[in-house]
Design a protein around this motif. Structure first.
Motif, PDB file in Angstrom:
ATOM      1  N   ALA A 188       0.852  -1.186   0.000  1.00 57.39           N
ATOM      2  CA  ALA A 188       0.000   0.000   0.000  1.00 57.39           C
ATOM      3  C   ALA A 188       0.888   1.237   0.000  1.00 57.39           C
ATOM      4  O   ALA A 188       1.892   1.293   0.714  1.00 57.39           O
ATOM      5  CB  ALA A 188      -0.931   0.018   1.213  1.00 57.39           C
ATOM      6  N   TRP A 189       0.552   2.186  -0.830  1.00 61.70           N
ATOM      7  CA  TRP A 189       1.252   3.483  -0.871  1.00 61.70           C
ATOM      8  C   TRP A 189       0.225   4.536  -1.219  1.00 61.70           C
ATOM      9  O   TRP A 189      -0.956   4.238  -1.346  1.00 61.70           O
ATOM     10  CB  TRP A 189       2.384   3.458  -1.905  1.00 61.70           C
ATOM     11  CG  TRP A 189       3.778   3.479  -1.350  1.00 61.70           C
ATOM     12  CD1 TRP A 189       4.748   2.542  -1.553  1.00 61.70           C
ATOM     13  CD2 TRP A 189       4.381   4.495  -0.542  1.00 61.70           C
ATOM     14  NE1 TRP A 189       5.911   2.891  -0.907  1.00 61.70           N
ATOM     15  CE2 TRP A 189       5.712   4.098  -0.272  1.00 61.70           C
ATOM     16  CE3 TRP A 189       3.933   5.696   0.003  1.00 61.70           C
ATOM     17  CZ2 TRP A 189       6.596   4.853   0.490  1.00 61.70           C
ATOM     18  CZ3 TRP A 189       4.802   6.452   0.777  1.00 61.70           C
ATOM     19  CH2 TRP A 189       6.119   6.033   1.015  1.00 61.70           C
ATOM     20  N   LEU A 235      -4.994   6.422  -1.570  1.00 62.77           N
ATOM     21  CA  LEU A 235      -4.136   5.275  -1.255  1.00 62.77           C
ATOM     22  C   LEU A 235      -4.352   4.208  -2.320  1.00 62.77           C
ATOM     23  O   LEU A 235      -5.483   3.995  -2.773  1.00 62.77           O
ATOM     24  CB  LEU A 235      -4.464   4.722   0.125  1.00 62.77           C
ATOM     25  CG  LEU A 235      -3.650   3.501   0.585  1.00 62.77           C
ATOM     26  CD1 LEU A 235      -3.315   3.601   2.072  1.00 62.77           C
ATOM     27  CD2 LEU A 235      -4.390   2.182   0.312  1.00 62.77           C
ATOM     28  N   ILE A 236      -3.264   3.575  -2.740  1.00 65.01           N
ATOM     29  CA  ILE A 236      -3.322   2.480  -3.709  1.00 65.01           C
ATOM     30  C   ILE A 236      -2.872   1.215  -2.998  1.00 65.01           C
ATOM     31  O   ILE A 236      -1.905   1.235  -2.215  1.00 65.01           O
ATOM     32  CB  ILE A 236      -2.418   2.754  -4.923  1.00 65.01           C
ATOM     33  CG1 ILE A 236      -2.746   4.103  -5.560  1.00 65.01           C
ATOM     34  CG2 ILE A 236      -2.546   1.643  -5.960  1.00 65.01           C
ATOM     35  CD1 ILE A 236      -1.799   5.213  -5.173  1.00 65.01           C
ATOM     36  N   SER A 237      -3.554   0.097  -3.228  1.00 67.56           N
ATOM     37  CA  SER A 237      -3.121  -1.176  -2.659  1.00 67.56           C
ATOM     38  C   SER A 237      -3.063  -2.237  -3.749  1.00 67.56           C
ATOM     39  O   SER A 237      -3.749  -2.150  -4.766  1.00 67.56           O
ATOM     40  CB  SER A 237      -4.043  -1.634  -1.516  1.00 67.56           C
ATOM     41  OG  SER A 237      -5.322  -1.982  -1.991  1.00 67.56           O
ATOM     42  N   SER A 238      -2.212  -3.245  -3.527  1.00 62.91           N
ATOM     43  CA  SER A 238      -1.989  -4.303  -4.517  1.00 62.91           C
ATOM     44  C   SER A 238      -2.264  -5.666  -3.888  1.00 62.91           C
ATOM     45  O   SER A 238      -2.640  -5.755  -2.716  1.00 62.91           O
ATOM     46  CB  SER A 238      -0.568  -4.218  -5.064  1.00 62.91           C
ATOM     47  OG  SER A 238       0.390  -4.358  -4.017  1.00 62.91           O
ATOM     48  N   GLU A 239      -2.053  -6.739  -4.659  1.00 67.22           N
ATOM     49  CA  GLU A 239      -2.482  -8.076  -4.242  1.00 67.22           C
ATOM     50  C   GLU A 239      -1.411  -9.146  -4.494  1.00 67.22           C
ATOM     51  O   GLU A 239      -0.817  -9.186  -5.572  1.00 67.22           O
ATOM     52  CB  GLU A 239      -3.738  -8.493  -5.018  1.00 67.22           C
ATOM     53  CG  GLU A 239      -4.935  -7.564  -4.885  1.00 67.22           C
ATOM     54  CD  GLU A 239      -6.157  -8.100  -5.622  1.00 67.22           C
ATOM     55  OE1 GLU A 239      -7.276  -7.753  -5.232  1.00 67.22           O
ATOM     56  OE2 GLU A 239      -5.980  -8.877  -6.603  1.00 67.22           O
ATOM     57  N   TRP A 240      -1.218 -10.024  -3.523  1.00 69.12           N
ATOM     58  CA  TRP A 240      -0.387 -11.218  -3.713  1.00 69.12           C
ATOM     59  C   TRP A 240      -1.252 -12.449  -3.481  1.00 69.12           C
ATOM     60  O   TRP A 240      -1.796 -13.032  -4.406  1.00 69.12           O
ATOM     61  CB  TRP A 240       0.802 -11.187  -2.748  1.00 69.12           C
ATOM     62  CG  TRP A 240       1.795 -12.309  -2.944  1.00 69.12           C
ATOM     63  CD1 TRP A 240       1.857 -13.190  -3.986  1.00 69.12           C
ATOM     64  CD2 TRP A 240       2.874 -12.645  -2.070  1.00 69.12           C
ATOM     65  NE1 TRP A 240       2.914 -14.055  -3.817  1.00 69.12           N
ATOM     66  CE2 TRP A 240       3.559 -13.744  -2.655  1.00 69.12           C
ATOM     67  CE3 TRP A 240       3.341 -12.140  -0.866  1.00 69.12           C
ATOM     68  CZ2 TRP A 240       4.676 -14.337  -2.050  1.00 69.12           C
ATOM     69  CZ3 TRP A 240       4.463 -12.725  -0.272  1.00 69.12           C
ATOM     70  CH2 TRP A 240       5.121 -13.814  -0.870  1.00 69.12           C
ATOM     71  N   GLY A 241      -1.399 -12.860  -2.220  1.00 68.52           N
ATOM     72  CA  GLY A 241      -2.214 -14.025  -1.898  1.00 68.52           C
ATOM     73  C   GLY A 241      -2.384 -14.133  -0.405  1.00 68.52           C
ATOM     74  O   GLY A 241      -1.718 -13.428   0.365  1.00 68.52           O
ATOM     75  N   THR A 242      -3.250 -15.013   0.046  1.00 68.59           N
ATOM     76  CA  THR A 242      -3.419 -15.254   1.475  1.00 68.59           C
ATOM     77  C   THR A 242      -2.254 -16.109   1.978  1.00 68.59           C
ATOM     78  O   THR A 242      -1.516 -16.709   1.189  1.00 68.59           O
ATOM     79  CB  THR A 242      -4.743 -15.971   1.749  1.00 68.59           C
ATOM     80  OG1 THR A 242      -4.693 -17.266   1.128  1.00 68.59           O
ATOM     81  CG2 THR A 242      -5.924 -15.179   1.210  1.00 68.59           C
ATOM     82  N   GLU A 281       4.847  -4.756  -5.990  1.00 61.54           N
ATOM     83  CA  GLU A 281       5.407  -3.531  -5.424  1.00 61.54           C
ATOM     84  C   GLU A 281       4.848  -2.273  -6.077  1.00 61.54           C
ATOM     85  O   GLU A 281       4.841  -2.130  -7.305  1.00 61.54           O
ATOM     86  CB  GLU A 281       6.932  -3.523  -5.568  1.00 61.54           C
ATOM     87  CG  GLU A 281       7.619  -4.728  -4.958  1.00 61.54           C
ATOM     88  CD  GLU A 281       7.491  -4.789  -3.445  1.00 61.54           C
ATOM     89  OE1 GLU A 281       7.158  -3.753  -2.828  1.00 61.54           O
ATOM     90  OE2 GLU A 281       7.741  -5.874  -2.883  1.00 61.54           O
ATOM     91  N   LEU A 282       4.414  -1.333  -5.247  1.00 58.42           N
ATOM     92  CA  LEU A 282       3.878  -0.054  -5.687  1.00 58.42           C
ATOM     93  C   LEU A 282       4.923   1.038  -5.495  1.00 58.42           C
ATOM     94  O   LEU A 282       5.521   1.147  -4.421  1.00 58.42           O
ATOM     95  CB  LEU A 282       2.638   0.302  -4.859  1.00 58.42           C
ATOM     96  CG  LEU A 282       1.464  -0.673  -4.935  1.00 58.42           C
ATOM     97  CD1 LEU A 282       0.480  -0.372  -3.809  1.00 58.42           C
ATOM     98  CD2 LEU A 282       0.776  -0.584  -6.286  1.00 58.42           C
ATOM     99  N   ARG A 283       5.141   1.834  -6.527  1.00 63.28           N
ATOM    100  CA  ARG A 283       6.089   2.941  -6.451  1.00 63.28           C
ATOM    101  C   ARG A 283       5.439   4.205  -7.020  1.00 63.28           C
ATOM    102  O   ARG A 283       5.520   4.481  -8.210  1.00 63.28           O
ATOM    103  CB  ARG A 283       7.382   2.622  -7.205  1.00 63.28           C
ATOM    104  CG  ARG A 283       8.095   1.362  -6.736  1.00 63.28           C
ATOM    105  CD  ARG A 283       8.560   1.467  -5.296  1.00 63.28           C
ATOM    106  NE  ARG A 283       9.215   0.245  -4.833  1.00 63.28           N
ATOM    107  CZ  ARG A 283       9.061  -0.287  -3.640  1.00 63.28           C
ATOM    108  NH1 ARG A 283       8.234   0.292  -2.777  1.00 63.28           N
ATOM    109  NH2 ARG A 283       9.700  -1.382  -3.289  1.00 63.28           N
ATOM    110  N   PRO A 284       4.778   4.995  -6.165  1.00 65.57           N
ATOM    111  CA  PRO A 284       4.175   6.230  -6.650  1.00 65.57           C
ATOM    112  C   PRO A 284       5.239   7.295  -6.917  1.00 65.57           C
ATOM    113  O   PRO A 284       6.342   7.256  -6.367  1.00 65.57           O
ATOM    114  CB  PRO A 284       3.271   6.650  -5.487  1.00 65.57           C
ATOM    115  CG  PRO A 284       3.911   6.045  -4.283  1.00 65.57           C
ATOM    116  CD  PRO A 284       4.536   4.760  -4.745  1.00 65.57           C
ATOM    117  N   SER A 285       4.899   8.236  -7.782  1.00 62.30           N
ATOM    118  CA  SER A 285       5.792   9.361  -8.057  1.00 62.30           C
ATOM    119  C   SER A 285       6.101  10.096  -6.750  1.00 62.30           C
ATOM    120  O   SER A 285       5.245  10.251  -5.885  1.00 62.30           O
ATOM    121  CB  SER A 285       5.128  10.304  -9.051  1.00 62.30           C
ATOM    122  OG  SER A 285       3.789  10.592  -8.641  1.00 62.30           O
TER     123      SER A 285
END
Length: 477
Positions: free
Chosen positions: A200-201, A209-216, A263-267
């Motif tokens: 999350a970033w 806020l932006i969030s991403s996904e992998w797995g449980t 991986e999230l990398r915002p400006s």
């Protein structure tokens, strides 16, 4: 949010109002690196590496703090505070003022969080507090803490699992108190259909806020599960949230074939509204990719801007999991964006390559550098030890504030290390130098802590003294 300054005259000088101030700040002298024992028999550790090029101990591990417990599997970790604290309230560090001082170390397997104090001696961090998994589960409803960032309302801690103990979800974000590190609550107030979690970033000035996904946990803890991968069950979406209220406003699906959106990398530019996310693998052709999110009118749009193809290989050279495919997938497991938003670094853990892209035009990245170390098939050696083929590959990547130094470590996650490198993944860390304007990567032959330097542990993430490219967000231009 409003600007705050801590106690008079005691504001930590490593808080920078703008990216330009961070770039012009003094060079880091130490790197903090977490390392774990795959067998869960020895203690994981917070280590300190000398990165001062003028030092007699340059490139050596000069500090070591064993955790008091075993079986934690340290993975990602972060600072209690960063430059964004200049704009949000809630910090109170007493007479010492607000400082980038404490490192929070989540245990990805134990769900335990250890907090280490880097003062007064930055080479000798010591245990400040332990947050037990029962507190995380009871107060926030989560387990398996993964990534953290200091932000408005508290420390945001992304977690892969729920607190119900069944190895399932939903995962999400726990909020910790800025000062006491007590678990406060779950951050989300309306998650919509978000279930899987990873990173999350945010864009602070856009309240997003932006969030991403992998797995449980059950999907990852014993390695990559082929049936889940081919069935499109790992994460393939991005979520966009109202940062102030914790409401899920929009979800963008990158396509079921694009598995594990990590991986999230915002400006870093606080007024920009774009960023990059890495996708580990496509089930269509084993390629990996990087996608850009950006504003499109009143909505968020996401498009693929980099594709990295798989490399053909003899099945005999491949681990069992890859033999049916006859190819090595790049497996993009980390990305990092320089503080000036100019260079993007992409770790291809499977092929053992670190790629460098000029992203001055974020919609059209241009490759300007590449180095190989390790790899499933290549096993490229470090120039400091040319006779030692390396396992693993550039995995976690961290960039100095001025964009001139890049640090990589080789371990991904214990069970996945063993699956893709069944003969052993080894333990190593490397440093590369670059021209932050023109690009190009050069391996530093003087810097190669490896093997016994890590006492049998596997190094994972790096945090640089005074901040780095992936742990700070800025509020002013």
């Amino acid at each position: 949010m409003s600007e705050t300054s801590g106690a008079p005259g005691t504001m930590d000088p490593t808080f920078y109002r703008t990216p330009a101030e961070a770039i012009g700040a003094p060079t880091e002298q130490l790197a903090y690196v977490v390392a774990f024992d795959r067998a869960a028999e020895r203690h994981d550790a917070l280590t300190v590496v000398d990165v001062d090029e003028a030092s007699d101990t340059y490139g050596r591990v000069v500090g070591w703090a064993d955790l008091p417990t075993t079986g934690d599997e340290l993975h990602h970790f972060g600072w209690n505070a960063c430059s964004s604290a200049l704009k949000h309230e809630g910090h109170d560090m007493g007479d010492d003022g607000l400082q980038r001082r404490f490192l929070l170390l989540p245990g990805l397997r134990s769900s335990r969080i250890h907090v280490y104090d880097t003062r007064p001696d930055p080479r000798a961090p010591h245990l400040h507090k332990t947050i037990e998994p029962e507190e995380l589960a009871a107060k926030a409803g989560y387990s398996r803490p993964h990534t953290l960032h200091c932000g408005p309302d508290g420390v945001f801690l992304t977690c892969l699992g729920s607190g119900n103990g069944n190895g399932d979800g939903p995962g999400g974000i726990a909020l910790l108190d800025h000062t006491t590190f007590d678990v406060l609550r779950a951050w989300e107030t309306d998650r919509g259909d978000q279930y899987l979690a990873y990173d999350a970033w945010w864009h602070l000035n856009q309240n997003t806020l932006i969030s991403s996904e992998w797995g449980t946990p059950s999907m990852i803890e014993d390695g990559l599960v082929p049936d889940l991968l081919l069935g499109g069950k790992y994460g393939h979406r991005l979520h966009f949230w109202d940062l102030a209220t914790g409401r899920n406003l929009q979800t963008v699906d990158l396509g079921v074939e694009n598995q594990m959106v990590l991986e999230l990398r915002p400006s870093h530019d606080p007024e920009a509204t774009w960023g990059f996310v890495g996708v580990v693998v496509s089930t269509a052709d084993l390629s990996a990719s990087v996608w850009r999110w950006h504003r499109d009118g009143g909505e968020w749009a996401v498009d693929k801007v980099i594709t990295i193809p798989a490399e053909p290989a003899d099945a005999a050279d491949l681990p069992p999991a890859l033999q049916p495919f006859g190819a090595v997938p790049p497996l993009v497991t980390d990305i990092d964006l320089s503080v000036d938003d100019r260079m993007l670094y992409v770790s291809c853990w499977g092929t053992g390559e670190l790629k460098q892209f000029d992203v001055s035009d974020p919609a059209h990245p241009r490759e300007v550098g590449s180095v190989h170390l390790g790899g499933i098939v290549r096993r490229t050696a470090h120039p400091a030890a040319p006779g030692e083929p390396l396992a693993g590959g550039p995995q976690m990547v961290e960039v100095s504030r001025d964009g001139r130094r890049i640090f990589v470590t080789n371990s991904l996650y214990g069970a996945w290390d063993d699956q893709f490198f069944p003969a052993g993944v080894g333990s190593w860390m490397a440093k590369l130098d670059t021209d932050p304007a023109a690009g190009g990567l050069r391996i530093d032959e003087r810097f190669f802590p490896h093997g016994d330097d890590w006492r049998g542990l596997r190094p994972h993430q790096v945090r640089l003294q005074g901040g780095d490219a992936s742990s700070d967000s800025y509020c002013y231009r």
